[in-house]
Design a protein around this motif. Structure first.
Motif, mmCIF file in Angstrom:
data_model
loop_
_atom_site.group_PDB
_atom_site.id
_atom_site.type_symbol
_atom_site.label_atom_id
_atom_site.label_comp_id
_atom_site.label_asym_id
_atom_site.label_seq_id
_atom_site.Cartn_x
_atom_site.Cartn_y
_atom_site.Cartn_z
ATOM 1 N N ALA A 33 1.017 -1.290 -0.048
ATOM 2 C CA ALA A 33 -0.126 0.115 0.006
ATOM 3 C C ALA A 33 0.922 1.414 -0.112
ATOM 4 O O ALA A 33 0.632 2.242 -0.512
ATOM 5 C CB ALA A 33 -1.006 -0.206 1.300
ATOM 6 N N LEU A 41 -3.429 -0.874 -5.779
ATOM 7 C CA LEU A 41 -4.101 0.497 -5.785
ATOM 8 C C LEU A 41 -4.521 0.975 -7.203
ATOM 9 O O LEU A 41 -5.809 1.390 -7.102
ATOM 10 C CB LEU A 41 -3.045 1.501 -5.262
ATOM 11 C CG LEU A 41 -3.652 2.833 -4.679
ATOM 12 C CD1 LEU A 41 -4.443 2.452 -3.382
ATOM 13 C CD2 LEU A 41 -2.489 3.753 -4.357
ATOM 14 N N GLN A 123 -8.629 1.859 0.981
ATOM 15 C CA GLN A 123 -7.592 1.860 1.665
ATOM 16 C C GLN A 123 -7.695 2.482 3.314
ATOM 17 O O GLN A 123 -7.265 2.079 4.286
ATOM 18 C CB GLN A 123 -6.801 3.096 1.163
ATOM 19 C CG GLN A 123 -6.159 2.786 -0.102
ATOM 20 C CD GLN A 123 -5.060 1.775 0.175
ATOM 21 O OE1 GLN A 123 -5.477 0.667 -0.359
ATOM 22 N NE2 GLN A 123 -3.783 2.093 0.652
#
Length: 361
Positions: A33, A41, A123
């Motif tokens: 991430a 992502l 996220q």
């Protein structure tokens, strides 16, 4: 004779092994991430954009009808009334282009909007749960969804405002001439629509705007030039954010809760997934619809020919309740519910489908 003794390694309990595995997975996801534009992502972003474009194009005629019904004068004899009759009228007056009017700017807005929303939600879920170290509960989903909604709407709001202007600019709803637009008395404006001898002549919306104004760039320049520059492009942002935050939070939380009920392991068919999205969208939209009406009213208050003159969201709320009653806060709800069920169902289904194709978890 002594045989060499070998010390066997101590066996770890199953719980300790599971905890160690969870920590390793969390560390791996955290490293992935933290990599800008990581494959995962990027997959969220692409899947969200495709989902947004697909969902809005499917329901474009109903989306435009909802906006028209939200902002048309409540006391006009030329109102768009009824879903089917209004769609027929739209087709008769403007053809297929009328159904798709504003959809280009809508897709231009919804692609980054949906991409940012889904990516931010995914996220935030990971951040709030320590990348899988803590369980994901309903309050966490609500919070993540609300923040994702605010982030996405702030990043694309000017496009939403221009889309609303284009949606009503070609509709044959009565507008007032600019000469009468300086009046701020809402009841007087409303009564003027009933009086044949009223000093403010009634004009069709499409007769007020020049052809060059009926494009994305043309309408943007008109708002920027005549209504206060960049600030005018963000008119209505506060009530929009107030409505989007609970809407998106409830939407995501409802969808994931319904998935656990309607699509248990072994029963995740296409129609079950679509049903989850349709129900989640209907629930969240009904609960937060008054905010959507306020948003549209604020977005078109600069179009003086409509007769709306508000000094903020609270002022708009008071005027709507005083002149139209509580019912005015739910104007256009029925076509919106017809729109939101297939729209959200398509959005979630397309998102999961594209995300799975791209190999994201």
């Amino acid at each position: 004779m002594t045989s060499p003794q070998t010390s066997a390694p101590a066996l770890q309990p199953k719980e300790q092994l599971d905890a160690s595995h969870t920590v390793k997975v969390a560390e791996t996801e955290k490293k992935a991430a933290n990599t800008w534009l990581s494959p995962q992502l990027s997959s969220y972003f692409i899947a969200g954009g495709v989902a947004g474009a697909a969902s809005r194009t499917v329901v474009s005629p109903l989306e435009r009808l909802k906006i028209i019904q939200q902002v048309q004068p409540p006391s006009s004899e030329k109102q768009y009334k009824g879903v089917w009759s209004s769609l027929v009228r739209m087709w008769r007056e403007e053809g297929f282009r009328g159904f798709m009017r504003g959809n280009g700017i809508n897709c231009l807005r919804i692609i980054p909007y949906s991409a940012v929303q889904f990516t931010t939600y995914e996220q935030l879920k990971k951040w709030f749960t320590g990348y899988g170290a803590k369980p994901l509960d309903t309050p966490t989903r609500l919070c993540a969804g609300a923040l994702a909604g605010i982030t996405s709407v702030c990043s694309t709001y000017p496009l939403d405002l221009i889309r609303s202007r284009l949606s009503i600019a070609t509709a044959s709803i009565p507008m007032q001439s600019s000469a009468a637009s300086s009046s701020t008395a809402q009841p007087a404006l409303a009564s003027a629509y009933h009086t044949a001898s009223a000093s403010a002549p009634r004009l069709a919306a499409k007769s007020v705007f020049a052809p060059q104004d009926l494009t994305v760039w043309g309408m943007t320049l008109r708002v920027f030039r005549e209504e206060g520059g960049v600030r005018a492009l963000y008119r209505g942002l506060v009530p929009t954010a107030m409505g989007v935050a609970p809407y998106v939070g409830i939407n995501f939380a409802s969808y994931e809760a319904l998935r656990g009920i309607i699509t248990p392991p072994g029963k995740s068919s296409v129609h079950r997934k679509l049903l989850c999205g349709a129900l989640a969208g209907s629930i969240s939209q009904t609960l937060t619809y008054p905010f959507d009406v306020l948003r549209r009213k604020m977005q078109v208050t600069g179009m003086n020919v409509l007769g709306y003159k508000y000094n903020g969201a609270l002022d708009a709320l008071g005027i709507i309740i005083r002149t139209e009653g509580v019912r005015g806060l739910y104007r256009g709800l029925w076509p919106n519910l017809l729109k939101v069920a297939p729209s959200i169902a398509t959005s979630f289904f397309t998102y999961e489908l594209v995300k799975e194709m791209l190999g994201a978890s």
